[in-house]
Write a protein that holds these residues in place. Structure first.
Motif, PDB file in Angstrom:
ATOM      1  N   HIS A 133       0.826  -1.216   0.000  1.00 29.95           N
ATOM      2  CA  HIS A 133       0.000   0.000   0.000  1.00 29.95           C
ATOM      3  C   HIS A 133       0.854   1.258   0.000  1.00 29.95           C
ATOM      4  O   HIS A 133       0.489   2.265  -0.597  1.00 29.95           O
ATOM      5  CB  HIS A 133      -0.916   0.000   1.243  1.00 29.95           C
ATOM      6  CG  HIS A 133      -1.918  -1.104   1.231  1.00 29.95           C
ATOM      7  ND1 HIS A 133      -1.920  -2.124   2.163  1.00 29.95           N
ATOM      8  CD2 HIS A 133      -2.952  -1.371   0.382  1.00 29.95           C
ATOM      9  CE1 HIS A 133      -2.921  -2.964   1.896  1.00 29.95           C
ATOM     10  NE2 HIS A 133      -3.558  -2.535   0.827  1.00 29.95           N
ATOM     11  N   ALA A 134       2.003   1.184   0.679  1.00 23.12           N
ATOM     12  CA  ALA A 134       2.854   2.379   0.749  1.00 23.12           C
ATOM     13  C   ALA A 134       3.282   2.818  -0.648  1.00 23.12           C
ATOM     14  O   ALA A 134       3.375   4.014  -0.940  1.00 23.12           O
ATOM     15  CB  ALA A 134       4.088   2.099   1.611  1.00 23.12           C
TER      16      ALA A 134
ATOM     17  N   VAL B 262       1.618   2.520  -3.376  1.00 26.92           N
ATOM     18  CA  VAL B 262       0.481   3.225  -3.979  1.00 26.92           C
ATOM     19  C   VAL B 262       0.356   4.626  -3.381  1.00 26.92           C
ATOM     20  O   VAL B 262       0.236   5.616  -4.102  1.00 26.92           O
ATOM     21  CB  VAL B 262      -0.821   2.410  -3.786  1.00 26.92           C
ATOM     22  CG1 VAL B 262      -2.023   3.188  -4.315  1.00 26.92           C
ATOM     23  CG2 VAL B 262      -0.702   1.056  -4.480  1.00 26.92           C
ATOM     24  N   SER B 263       0.429   4.705  -2.052  1.00 29.40           N
ATOM     25  CA  SER B 263       0.271   6.014  -1.393  1.00 29.40           C
ATOM     26  C   SER B 263       1.399   6.978  -1.732  1.00 29.40           C
ATOM     27  O   SER B 263       1.260   8.177  -1.549  1.00 29.40           O
ATOM     28  CB  SER B 263       0.247   5.863   0.129  1.00 29.40           C
ATOM     29  OG  SER B 263      -0.559   4.816   0.527  1.00 29.40           O
TER      30      SER B 263
ATOM     31  N   SER C 124      -3.717   8.664  -7.942  1.00 28.65           N
ATOM     32  CA  SER C 124      -2.404   8.282  -7.391  1.00 28.65           C
ATOM     33  C   SER C 124      -2.232   6.767  -7.529  1.00 28.65           C
ATOM     34  O   SER C 124      -1.142   6.276  -7.819  1.00 28.65           O
ATOM     35  CB  SER C 124      -2.252   8.747  -5.943  1.00 28.65           C
ATOM     36  OG  SER C 124      -3.261   8.248  -5.128  1.00 28.65           O
TER      37      SER C 124
ATOM     38  N   ASP D 214      -6.438  -2.828  -3.418  1.00 31.17           N
ATOM     39  CA  ASP D 214      -7.409  -2.438  -2.384  1.00 31.17           C
ATOM     40  C   ASP D 214      -6.995  -1.207  -1.576  1.00 31.17           C
ATOM     41  O   ASP D 214      -7.516  -1.000  -0.494  1.00 31.17           O
ATOM     42  CB  ASP D 214      -7.676  -3.616  -1.442  1.00 31.17           C
ATOM     43  CG  ASP D 214      -6.456  -3.959  -0.617  1.00 31.17           C
ATOM     44  OD1 ASP D 214      -5.342  -3.500  -0.970  1.00 31.17           O
ATOM     45  OD2 ASP D 214      -6.598  -4.680   0.383  1.00 31.17           O
ATOM     46  N   THR D 215      -6.099  -0.397  -2.091  1.00 31.70           N
ATOM     47  CA  THR D 215      -5.703   0.766  -1.304  1.00 31.70           C
ATOM     48  C   THR D 215      -6.867   1.747  -1.157  1.00 31.70           C
ATOM     49  O   THR D 215      -7.065   2.329  -0.087  1.00 31.70           O
ATOM     50  CB  THR D 215      -4.493   1.475  -1.949  1.00 31.70           C
ATOM     51  OG1 THR D 215      -3.458   0.510  -2.123  1.00 31.70           O
ATOM     52  CG2 THR D 215      -3.989   2.619  -1.079  1.00 31.70           C
ATOM     53  N   TYR D 216      -7.636   1.940  -2.227  1.00 31.79           N
ATOM     54  CA  TYR D 216      -8.762   2.869  -2.141  1.00 31.79           C
ATOM     55  C   TYR D 216     -10.098   2.119  -2.185  1.00 31.79           C
ATOM     56  O   TYR D 216     -10.773   1.999  -1.170  1.00 31.79           O
ATOM     57  CB  TYR D 216      -8.651   3.943  -3.224  1.00 31.79           C
ATOM     58  CG  TYR D 216      -7.366   4.737  -3.045  1.00 31.79           C
ATOM     59  CD1 TYR D 216      -7.244   5.661  -2.013  1.00 31.79           C
ATOM     60  CD2 TYR D 216      -6.246   4.493  -3.840  1.00 31.79           C
ATOM     61  CE1 TYR D 216      -6.066   6.350  -1.795  1.00 31.79           C
ATOM     62  CE2 TYR D 216      -5.057   5.183  -3.641  1.00 31.79           C
ATOM     63  CZ  TYR D 216      -4.973   6.114  -2.616  1.00 31.79           C
ATOM     64  OH  TYR D 216      -3.815   6.782  -2.398  1.00 31.79           O
ATOM     65  N   ASP D 217     -10.435   1.555  -3.332  1.00 29.35           N
ATOM     66  CA  ASP D 217     -11.710   0.830  -3.442  1.00 29.35           C
ATOM     67  C   ASP D 217     -11.523  -0.204  -4.548  1.00 29.35           C
ATOM     68  O   ASP D 217     -11.249   0.153  -5.696  1.00 29.35           O
ATOM     69  CB  ASP D 217     -12.823   1.820  -3.796  1.00 29.35           C
ATOM     70  CG  ASP D 217     -14.191   1.150  -3.802  1.00 29.35           C
ATOM     71  OD1 ASP D 217     -15.056   1.583  -3.046  1.00 29.35           O
ATOM     72  OD2 ASP D 217     -14.377   0.178  -4.578  1.00 29.35           O
TER      73      ASP D 217
ATOM     74  N   ARG E 126     -14.235  -0.074  -7.583  1.00 30.30           N
ATOM     75  CA  ARG E 126     -14.454   1.230  -8.234  1.00 30.30           C
ATOM     76  C   ARG E 126     -13.158   1.908  -8.637  1.00 30.30           C
ATOM     77  O   ARG E 126     -13.162   2.898  -9.338  1.00 30.30           O
ATOM     78  CB  ARG E 126     -15.286   2.130  -7.325  1.00 30.30           C
ATOM     79  CG  ARG E 126     -16.767   1.717  -7.400  1.00 30.30           C
ATOM     80  CD  ARG E 126     -17.650   2.662  -6.676  1.00 30.30           C
ATOM     81  NE  ARG E 126     -17.570   2.450  -5.229  1.00 30.30           N
ATOM     82  CZ  ARG E 126     -18.314   3.081  -4.340  1.00 30.30           C
ATOM     83  NH1 ARG E 126     -19.157   3.999  -4.727  1.00 30.30           N
ATOM     84  NH2 ARG E 126     -18.193   2.809  -3.064  1.00 30.30           N
TER      85      ARG E 126
ATOM     86  N   ASP F  85      -6.092  -7.582  -0.349  1.00 33.40           N
ATOM     87  CA  ASP F  85      -5.522  -7.689   1.000  1.00 33.40           C
ATOM     88  C   ASP F  85      -6.501  -7.231   2.082  1.00 33.40           C
ATOM     89  O   ASP F  85      -6.110  -6.994   3.218  1.00 33.40           O
ATOM     90  CB  ASP F  85      -4.225  -6.867   1.040  1.00 33.40           C
ATOM     91  CG  ASP F  85      -3.407  -7.131   2.296  1.00 33.40           C
ATOM     92  OD1 ASP F  85      -3.325  -8.299   2.709  1.00 33.40           O
ATOM     93  OD2 ASP F  85      -2.865  -6.154   2.863  1.00 33.40           O
TER      94      ASP F  85
END
Lengths: 555, 555
Positions: free
Chosen positions: A220-221, A223-224, A276, A297-300, A303, A329
């Motif tokens: 996730h990092a 992606v962020s 992002s 799955d970091t955001y949705d 969608r 995840d």
């Protein structure tokens, strides 16, 4: 490279994988006992110890034996350094100098180890290893042997159970390094999970040491860490076959996202996706176009993550690459995997991309036997499971109770009594056999005295429960396998079995598990596999029991 | 000896305790991400990561932070060898050569680590460590840091909880080596159990590495290895003060056993004792007369073990030695310890041996928090607890879920969203403070933005729950402690905190636990300790949350 394939190179066995494994890696009482044996002049008495466990873990009826190679490496290198001797002097200041001279001399050239092959299916009470040698030396081996076998066998068994519930066709990835008991716990976890039937690990150090396939993508990092597509400076990507170059891969991705948004079959399933995330996926694909697997799955997931992933995959596809898949995840893995599969199939149909619907879906959120079983019952579209915490910590049962018991000294059989029958040990230097039935399944394990005739194919033999008089059965084996083989015969390499590479042990394990009768293997109320002793050994145990029990307490 | 005292020697920090700790000890995805950052030209962007956990383990409301020193040693030695680089090339064959040149160059001279002092009481959500540096480098540190902190903090906490339930006056001995996750799991367990308040370990290797006191006596096998008193050849024992020699210690023991059998106060409590046990105890006492502690449950505790122990102890006493005590490893420990105590007191009275009644009683059979609590409720006479399996495997909860989250990159705050509020991370580079009340108890931890004014003694400050708008309180601290201190400032040693020896960390831990308000510490329904953010940070979190959430899903 002894470490990477585990084989014995001529006479020499390499150092233990973990250089911290020194003869000091033992309990202090092994040294105080060694001193007391030495003072009593008993230290050279020949003793036989059995290493075994009393109950199968995880509510199951089988265990996989792991850790043998590490034990053999340990004794092959068993020798005190001067620095270790001085430390022991400081810890045991009242001991005579002669004892430390004795410690300086000892090694395992007078020790013999008989063991069941590593990766075998094993059962309670049957010795996994039989260790013979001077009592003081073998006593020093107790703690490290039990340490090396306990966790190894436990986590191998855990891995095998996860494989069983996931089924043969799924990919199983071990992701546990960060949750293991320190660095070496993590390395052991990776080694033994692979042995128990996993396909790959995320642990790079273990991959190097044991040749285990490595897997991993991004977190996730990653992606962020991206804000927008503007951050991507170098946008060029050569096509898979090298015949052309796309100058603006970012625009190609955006173009595909647009096409998706306009496609009838996908309309309404998603709107604006997270930019992002899209930037992160695009960057990752630019770097590793052959290994594009995205965490969605970091955001949705439905969608944003899956549409973004598909846009990048379609752009890659146009350049001849094939995307690997997604990782989920969090959330409802059954539902999300099914929705993602539908989306991939819709893409396959809409844009006529063969196989796109078969895109790999990896799931990886706090998985264990129960959650995989639940997913199976609900129905899901997961192809690969990434399993960490519950696997490597053996969360469901964090310890296997291996013990190391004296069964003979100076040719005198010894047994440990206990008011708890399950804790009584089976005396004598023994041989152990596995008897197979007509269908090829193992029927029963039987222990006999060392000098009894071995069971023979086609000959009827009485198998008795070691402690319960009424439990007995005649068996006519169709095949007889001797379980304990020589893995260490002092300095001599001639009589020894090979130590195969981890990969071969893994094959043995998978093959042995397939050979088991299914009712022993099922998760709910499995049938116990029978472990027995010969009639002669039975009689001897009970004769000894009467004689050893304290007066007034014939049990 | 950097390893034994853990101190920094000038500029140099020693190698990690475990030489297997190499930069390859990480997940593969850290390398694939590093490559993607490098390809995107983002690898040098300055990132800030927080290492924290989300829930206290074992159903409690506190955790002890362990593993910091190992992390600092890891980064102090963070450098790839050529062999490691070649392995990575083989694993990532499509990556450009320039990336491997980059890996060859990197170290942690551009990394800063701020951390709470090791051995501190810590709480969920508050960063235990804040790691800043080039994003690609810090990402490579994620897995080893989480690995090194997770188990260390978990087992230290477990040890502290065992100490809490056992009480301050009991001796706690860690006996877990054989049940830990391999050799290094066992060494870590010993180190961190000592840190969490244990008094000693059985693990000799850990004793040498960390200066932990060592304890141990003998096992059941030692007792079983003897047949009779005839085996004892050398029977002489010098008196404690060296003034005389007893030529036949065996007869002296037998003589005392006879006296005991004839004594009115003991009559009928035991008959003939087991002779192999008596031989084992006598031999052990001959070897280690100053450390005579006997395992008394091989045959029958009250009818054989305790009387045999007392006979040998009385013989030792006659020569000026003082026996250490007994160990119980099975049965009803409450009952047996009380019976043994009565027997010792009867001996003290019968033979007028001062202090004999205070003989140490150690118990060691599958103990854990619950069983010690149950013993306390029943009443018992145990002085020392030897704890293994449940302690080192953290059986009650085998993992602490430490995470490592990106909170800022290129001065842009980042936050990880999740549908599960407990998984949302707190963005920004932060400072953390512990606010103390009038009675000296810590009241609340508060996180603030980096550039906010620090809370001040006597000044009212608003403390807000990070995610729950209605939870807020004004606090007037009587003392303010800044929690995150600099433990690594690139190459510079000037700005760094010392890494104290394990013994000092243990003291800090014990002292911090004593300082906590008792209702946070109790085993049943403890009061949660409050963790808060400043008003400004609260507002910022919620501003960011709105902006990061995907369109159509304002949470």
């Amino acid at each position: 490279m002894t470490d990477s394939n585990g084989s014995i190179d001529g006479e020499a066995i390499g150092r233990p994988t973990n250089p911290m494994v020194s003869p000091l890696l033992t309990d202090l009482y092994q040294f105080t006992m060694a001193y007391a044996y030495w003072k009593a002049g008993k230290h050279q008495e020949r003793a036989v110890f059995d290493l075994f466990f009393r109950r199968n873990p995880f509510g199951g009826e089988y265990t996989i034996f792991g850790g043998l190679e590490e034990c053999i490496r340990f004794i092959a290198n068993f020798k005190f350094t001067e620095e270790e001797i001085s430390f022991l002097c400081s810890v045991m200041p009242t001991c005579e100098d002669g004892f430390f001279d004795y410690l300086r001399e000892i090694d395992c050239s007078d020790v013999e180890v008989y063991a069941i092959s590593e990766g075998s299916v094993v059962f309670p009470k049957v010795p996994l290893m039989r260790i013979e040698g001077p009592v003081a030396v073998v006593q020093l081996l107790e703690t490290p042997f039990v340490n090396l076998v306990n966790y190894a066998s436990l986590v191998t068994t855990n891995a095998a159970r996860h494989r069983f519930v996931a089924g043969k066709t799924k990919h199983l990835l071990e992701f546990g390094l960060r949750r293991a008991q320190g660095p070496d716990g993590g390395i052991s976890a990776s080694r033994y999970c692979y042995m128990g039937g996993f396909d790959a690990t995320s642990n790079v150090a273990a991959g190097r040491l044991f040749g285990i396939p490595l897997r991993g993508t991004h977190s996730h990092a990653f992606v962020s860490s991206f804000m927008s597509l503007d951050e991507i400076v170098n946008k060029t990507l050569r096509s898979y076959d090298g015949s052309s170059t796309c100058d603006d891969f970012v625009s190609l991705v955006e173009c595909w996202l647009n096409k998706m948004q306009r496609a009838d079959s996908l309309r309404g399933t998603f709107g604006d996706t997270n930019q992002s995330e899209l930037a992160a996926f695009t960057s990752y694909a630019l770097a590793l176009p052959n290994n594009f697997l995205a965490l969605v799955d970091t955001y949705d997931v439905m969608r944003s993550g899956v549409p973004n992933f598909c846009a990048v995959s379609l752009a890659l596809n146009e350049l001849g690459y094939r995307a690997m898949g997604i990782r989920l995840d969090s959330g409802d893995l059954a539902y999300l995997s099914i929705e993602a599969r539908k989306f991939f199939c819709a893409i396959e149909k809409e844009f006529d991309i063969p196989e796109f619907g078969k895109m790999n879906i990896t799931a990886s959120n706090d998985l264990n036997e129960e959650t995989i079983d639940a997913l199976n019952k609900q129905g899901h579209e997961v192809d690969s499971f990434g399993i960490g915490t519950y696997l490597v910590t053996c969360y469901a049962q964090a310890a296997l109770g291996c013990v190391f018991k004296l069964v003979e000294i100076n040719n005198q059989p010894r047994m440990k009594l206990s008011e708890d029958v399950s804790k009584v040990s089976i005396p004598c230097k023994k041989r152990c056999f596995r008897l197979y039935g007509r269908e090829g399944y193992p029927l029963v394990d039987i222990m006999t005295g060392e000098n009894e005739p071995a069971p023979r194919m086609g000959d009827r033999i009485l198998c008795r429960h070691p402690f319960n008089e009424s439990k007995r059965a005649y068996v006519v084996p169709q095949r007889v396998e001797e379980l304990l083989k020589c893995y260490w015969a002092g300095g001599s390499a001639n009589k020894r079995e090979d130590l195969p590479p981890v990969k071969d042990i893994r094959e043995r394990c998978i093959q042995q598990l397939e050979q088991m009768r299914p009712d022993h293997m099922r998760r709910l109320n499995p049938t116990p596999y029978k472990v027995s002793v010969s009639a002669r050994l039975y009689d001897f145990i009970h004769f000894l029991w009467l004689n050893e029990a304290p007066v007034g307490e014939l049990q």
